[in-house]
Write an enzyme that holds these catalytic residues in place. Sequence first.
Site, short mmCIF file in Angstrom:
data_model
loop_
_atom_site.label_atom_id
_atom_site.label_comp_id
_atom_site.label_asym_id
_atom_site.label_seq_id
_atom_site.Cartn_x
_atom_site.Cartn_y
_atom_site.Cartn_z
CD GLU A 123 -1.63 1.65 2.98
OE1 GLU A 123 -1.13 2.75 3.32
OE2 GLU A 123 -2.11 0.83 3.79
CD GLU A 128 6.71 4.86 1.92
OE1 GLU A 128 5.72 5.07 2.64
OE2 GLU A 128 7.40 5.78 1.43
#
Length: 643
Positions: free
Chosen positions: A186, A257
């Site tokens: 996601e 990330e």
Amino acid sequence: MTFCMKRHGRNNYALGFIFPILFLCLYAMQPIFYSIRPAINSSFRATKKFFANPVPAVSKFTSNYSYNNSTDSGLFRHNASLPTVLANSSFGTRPVETSTMSSPGLHDMTISNDSAASDDHISFIEDNIIKPKNSLSQYRYLTLKNGLKVLLVHDPEAEKSAAAMDVGVGSMSDTSGYPGLAHFTEHMLFYSSDKYPDEGAYSKFISDHGGHTNAYTASERTNYQFDVNPEHLEGALDRFAQFFLCPQFSADGVQREVKAVDSEYSKNLNSDAWRRLQLSKHVSRPDHPASKFSTGNKDTLFTQPTARGESPREAVAGFYRDFYSSNRMALALVGPQPLKELQRLAVEKFADIANKDLPTISVPEDVYLPETQQGILLRFPPVRDGQKLELVWSLPPSTTPANYKKMPSSFLSALIGDEGSGSVFAQLKERGWASALSAGGGGRSGFSTVNVAVELTKEGDHHVKEVVEMIFQYISILRRPRTLLSGAKGEKKEGVSVDEQHKRVTEEHKRIWEEQRDLDLLRFHNKERISPYKVATNLADAEPYYPPSEILLISSHVKMEYDPDSIQDVLDLMTPDRVRCFWGSKEHAIQNGLIAEPGSDIKLDSDSTKKKVGGDGGSIEGEKELSSLPPPSSSSSSSSSSS
């Protein structure tokens, strides 16, 4: 204009001022004409349709519900009609069949679908969607030929446009050896795409044009959302669509990330709700997907895989490739744009998402071991001050066609969460043991739950056993109809036959159900406005489960069918030997023998983490002081939250 004024004399100089003023007035009135244009168009279409086919599609329009494009403004009636649209599990891929179904106290009615797909990329259109009476919005449901479900909402009062995409895969599908991979995927979709290779191009465009973005990963679904100034919706959608068309998973992006995911994990450690969730996962069947560590952190997503010689980037790309498909997706678009414009955007931007024809992910129901993981009390020290007790029962799925209209858990939650005289909360408050009580539930395809949460006072923290007993006393009252049926036919108790007592209690349940249903409808028809962002997020989340015509009703928790057997079936599962009690108290932090819950750094009390409900050799006692169901209309004071 100056030439004309000079040519025709002094008296015509006034015309030189009148024409510009008229022009400015007409220009200023454009927004008004734009806002009433949908109503004019709707009236024109209705008139044209009437003369083309004078027999109305709905033969008995006695309903108090408002339909898409309806101009009926009748007042709310308690005996409102409930149209029932039947569909199988693939309702979105073909026109919905219609039928008439009766419910206690409800009229019969039939809805017919007379919309035809006019776009080559659309396989199904539904315009007959039940909506609140006070809503000016218009709704349309589509299924594209690639299997994507789409719900369009034209809201003439919206100041923003919004979109949400719900994908039918969540943390319970994490690849083995990569806890938190669904959540990490996601995060990675926000980075870049083949069409917009600059990192953060999507988020920057949204923020530069008055909007914001977000996403969440749940156990079975992943939901992406944004809102933006209406004039920039097309540009935002073009960038948003690339999530599902051609995302890039760069190796350096993965390294950056994963730090964001790790930061989110660290923040969650201070959330008592998240800690309670991790405790529940820890005391679940180890082979059930619900037991997985769903958030992930740097250790599970990067350090460990790298040490094994594996590529985290390849893991993310593989998860996306294996689980993301258009037939698992549901899109919602909300904005002031007309439905025709929203439909054009949905088709142009999302019709090319690949359909891999993936099956719906199924989840087993038996999430807990009955011998060691049910009928137990779990203690943990919270981060924040305060004491809380939560009772949780696992139930069969709540979204099946057999359950979603009946909502037995919602009915029972409202009763248990009632705050009126004679209620559980009233008794606990009178004794000084509780400051708040709520009841609700949740769950989707695999299993659902009913939860009762009690905010304990310091005194109540020393009477947890009595608090639990009192809750079960009230549940035993609710179970009376089936208890009475166990008596011999014709047998008398307190001078009244068992049959008569059963009839009285069943009628009492029905009366309360009808009151709850009426309150549900009243809230539905008088719902306060919420932001387009929340509307899009909620509708995309509900689309995969419910028929289009009823999606607004169901997502607003409106009960539709009274079924005493389904209520009793749930009550039969709400027993002491199936409950899981979570007791958070600072008192537990001073005990010795602490252990760490794997993957979460949560400290649990190893000596008393799991004890059978009832304490040391004790048991839950039967009905004592609670003796009555809530009086008429008392459910309006309930503090419960619907499931």
